[in-house]
Design an enzyme around this catalytic site. Structure first.
Site, PDB file in Angstrom:
ATOM      1  N   GLY A   1     -23.873 -12.947 -18.889  1.00  0.00           N
ATOM      2  CA  GLY A   1     -23.814 -14.344 -19.300  1.00  0.00           C
ATOM      3  C   GLY A   1     -22.997 -14.548 -20.551  1.00  0.00           C
ATOM      4  O   GLY A   1     -21.802 -14.886 -20.499  1.00  0.00           O
ATOM      5  N   SER A   2     -23.607 -14.338 -21.702  1.00  0.00           N
ATOM      6  CA  SER A   2     -22.942 -14.599 -22.976  1.00  0.00           C
ATOM      7  C   SER A   2     -21.696 -13.736 -23.167  1.00  0.00           C
ATOM      8  O   SER A   2     -20.706 -14.185 -23.754  1.00  0.00           O
ATOM      9  CB  SER A   2     -23.918 -14.384 -24.144  1.00  0.00           C
ATOM     10  OG  SER A   2     -24.486 -13.086 -24.091  1.00  0.00           O
TER      11      SER A   2
ATOM     12  N   HIS B   1     -31.745 -16.662  -8.968  1.00  0.00           N
ATOM     13  CA  HIS B   1     -32.789 -15.813  -9.552  1.00  0.00           C
ATOM     14  C   HIS B   1     -33.909 -16.699 -10.083  1.00  0.00           C
ATOM     15  O   HIS B   1     -33.738 -17.403 -11.076  1.00  0.00           O
ATOM     16  CB  HIS B   1     -32.162 -14.979 -10.678  1.00  0.00           C
ATOM     17  CG  HIS B   1     -33.136 -14.147 -11.435  1.00  0.00           C
ATOM     18  ND1 HIS B   1     -32.840 -13.609 -12.670  1.00  0.00           N
ATOM     19  CD2 HIS B   1     -34.409 -13.731 -11.158  1.00  0.00           C
ATOM     20  CE1 HIS B   1     -33.876 -12.925 -13.115  1.00  0.00           C
ATOM     21  NE2 HIS B   1     -34.838 -12.987 -12.213  1.00  0.00           N
TER      22      HIS B   1
ATOM     23  N   MET C   1     -37.175 -17.259 -12.001  1.00  0.00           N
ATOM     24  CA  MET C   1     -38.134 -16.764 -12.995  1.00  0.00           C
ATOM     25  C   MET C   1     -39.231 -17.818 -13.110  1.00  0.00           C
ATOM     26  O   MET C   1     -39.382 -18.484 -14.131  1.00  0.00           O
ATOM     27  CB  MET C   1     -37.449 -16.546 -14.341  1.00  0.00           C
ATOM     28  CG  MET C   1     -36.270 -15.611 -14.285  1.00  0.00           C
ATOM     29  SD  MET C   1     -35.604 -15.303 -15.935  1.00  0.00           S
ATOM     30  CE  MET C   1     -33.886 -15.046 -15.550  1.00  0.00           C
TER      31      MET C   1
ATOM     32  N   GLY D   1     -36.076 -14.766 -19.981  1.00  0.00           N
ATOM     33  CA  GLY D   1     -36.358 -16.042 -20.624  1.00  0.00           C
ATOM     34  C   GLY D   1     -35.244 -16.555 -21.504  1.00  0.00           C
ATOM     35  O   GLY D   1     -35.056 -17.767 -21.624  1.00  0.00           O
ATOM     36  N   PHE D   2     -34.474 -15.664 -22.100  1.00  0.00           N
ATOM     37  CA  PHE D   2     -33.428 -16.087 -23.025  1.00  0.00           C
ATOM     38  C   PHE D   2     -32.197 -15.195 -22.877  1.00  0.00           C
ATOM     39  O   PHE D   2     -32.315 -13.989 -22.647  1.00  0.00           O
ATOM     40  CB  PHE D   2     -33.915 -16.020 -24.479  1.00  0.00           C
ATOM     41  CG  PHE D   2     -35.096 -16.911 -24.759  1.00  0.00           C
ATOM     42  CD1 PHE D   2     -34.916 -18.244 -25.084  1.00  0.00           C
ATOM     43  CD2 PHE D   2     -36.387 -16.409 -24.677  1.00  0.00           C
ATOM     44  CE1 PHE D   2     -36.009 -19.060 -25.335  1.00  0.00           C
ATOM     45  CE2 PHE D   2     -37.485 -17.210 -24.922  1.00  0.00           C
ATOM     46  CZ  PHE D   2     -37.298 -18.550 -25.249  1.00  0.00           C
TER      47      PHE D   2
ATOM     48  N   MET E   1     -35.717 -21.216 -14.506  1.00  0.00           N
ATOM     49  CA  MET E   1     -36.897 -20.914 -15.323  1.00  0.00           C
ATOM     50  C   MET E   1     -37.811 -22.134 -15.390  1.00  0.00           C
ATOM     51  O   MET E   1     -37.340 -23.266 -15.462  1.00  0.00           O
ATOM     52  CB  MET E   1     -36.478 -20.528 -16.741  1.00  0.00           C
ATOM     53  CG  MET E   1     -35.455 -19.417 -16.821  1.00  0.00           C
ATOM     54  SD  MET E   1     -35.018 -19.079 -18.542  1.00  0.00           S
ATOM     55  CE  MET E   1     -33.664 -17.937 -18.317  1.00  0.00           C
TER      56      MET E   1
ATOM     57  N   HIS F   1     -24.455 -16.217 -10.646  1.00  0.00           N
ATOM     58  CA  HIS F   1     -25.879 -15.986 -10.888  1.00  0.00           C
ATOM     59  C   HIS F   1     -26.502 -17.223 -11.515  1.00  0.00           C
ATOM     60  O   HIS F   1     -26.020 -17.742 -12.520  1.00  0.00           O
ATOM     61  CB  HIS F   1     -26.044 -14.781 -11.818  1.00  0.00           C
ATOM     62  CG  HIS F   1     -27.442 -14.274 -11.926  1.00  0.00           C
ATOM     63  ND1 HIS F   1     -28.011 -13.430 -11.000  1.00  0.00           N
ATOM     64  CD2 HIS F   1     -28.399 -14.493 -12.859  1.00  0.00           C
ATOM     65  CE1 HIS F   1     -29.243 -13.135 -11.354  1.00  0.00           C
ATOM     66  NE2 HIS F   1     -29.513 -13.771 -12.485  1.00  0.00           N
TER      67      HIS F   1
ATOM     68  N   GLY G   1     -28.181  -8.084 -21.368  1.00  0.00           N
ATOM     69  CA  GLY G   1     -27.603  -7.107 -22.274  1.00  0.00           C
ATOM     70  C   GLY G   1     -26.361  -6.424 -21.765  1.00  0.00           C
ATOM     71  O   GLY G   1     -25.927  -5.407 -22.332  1.00  0.00           O
TER      72      GLY G   1
ATOM     73  N   GLY H   1     -28.532 -13.483 -24.382  1.00  0.00           N
ATOM     74  CA  GLY H   1     -28.057 -12.919 -25.636  1.00  0.00           C
ATOM     75  C   GLY H   1     -28.949 -11.880 -26.282  1.00  0.00           C
ATOM     76  O   GLY H   1     -28.765 -11.556 -27.455  1.00  0.00           O
TER      77      GLY H   1
ATOM     78  N   SER I   1     -23.566 -15.182 -15.189  1.00  0.00           N
ATOM     79  CA  SER I   1     -24.780 -15.982 -15.282  1.00  0.00           C
ATOM     80  C   SER I   1     -24.484 -17.345 -15.886  1.00  0.00           C
ATOM     81  O   SER I   1     -24.058 -17.449 -17.041  1.00  0.00           O
ATOM     82  CB  SER I   1     -25.823 -15.254 -16.125  1.00  0.00           C
ATOM     83  OG  SER I   1     -26.945 -16.088 -16.328  1.00  0.00           O
TER      84      SER I   1
END
Length: 221
Positions: free
Chosen positions: A194-195, A63, A65, A139-140, A34, A30, A174, A142, A5
């Site tokens: 992502g993270s 994606h 959102m 939305g966020f 947003m 990805h 997650g 991590g 991501s």
């Protein structure tokens, strides 16, 4: 399959981050778009998507959102996106949107928020190419993984099999060294991370480790 991501990338070194993805074993890239309305955050829009598409050699997994994602189908196709993914909760006429995405030459994905049951897709599961289950509230990046996602994966896999659908299962949110094996074992086809990837000292090795995970048939979810 692995779809890193871009939301967690270093935006001051975006070209370098994408070139790293190009060198890696990642299957897709990805892209989380947003709008600050559907989710409480704003990420990036078409100027960034167009720039990324010029550098990225991986298929683009976009994606949305956002509210009214159907307004941007042709623009998404024009940047060469492979997958356009819309939220069930954002589409009043979901079946029509799925058809329009596919008519534009892309694969159609549908995303479910954590509180939206898999059963809501019963009447379109045969039409979609992929279902994305959110492992966190969108939305966020991590955030902590929502454990119930594993049970939703199992229910979704059952729905796909009983409907004889060809839809792939993707999970976003997650994904880590702890949760990825559990997700693969539950039946997930694509891991969005992502993270966990971009904050790692060896992102290419992390992608390799995610990609080579195999289901453990002796363990039950």
């Amino acid at each position: 399959m692995v779809s890193p991501s871009l939301l967690s990338a270093d935006f001051l070194n975006l070209k370098g981050e994408i070139e790293m993805i190009n060198r890696s074993e990642a299957d897709w890239l990805h892209l989380d778009v947003m709008d600050g309305v559907f989710v409480p955050n704003i990420s990036f829009g078409f100027p960034v998507l167009k720039a990324v598409s010029r550098v990225c050699k991986k298929p683009l997994d976009v994606h949305y959102m956002i509210v009214h994602p159907e307004h941007y189908i042709q623009q998404t196709a024009d940047i060469g996106a492979m997958m356009m993914n819309v939220h069930y909760e954002a589409c009043t006429h979901l079946h029509r949107v799925i058809q329009q995405i596919q008519d534009a030459g892309m694969k159609a994905g549908v995303t479910l928020n954590p509180a939206t049951p898999v059963s809501m897709l019963e009447d379109v599961i045969g039409d979609v190419d992929m279902v994305l289950l959110m492992g966190v509230n969108p939305g966020f990046g991590g955030q902590k993984f929502i454990e119930n996602t594993l049970k939703k994966v199992v229910r979704l896999k059952h729905l796909i099999e009983t409907s004889q659908s060809h839809a792939l299962i993707e999970v976003d949110g997650g994904v880590s060294a702890a949760t990825a094996p559990l997700l693969i074992n539950a039946g997930v086809n694509i891991l969005v991370s992502g993270s966990f990837i971009f904050n790692n000292s060896d992102p290419i090795g992390t992608i390799h480790n995610l990609k080579t995970l195999k289901p453990d048939t002796e363990k039950e979810v």
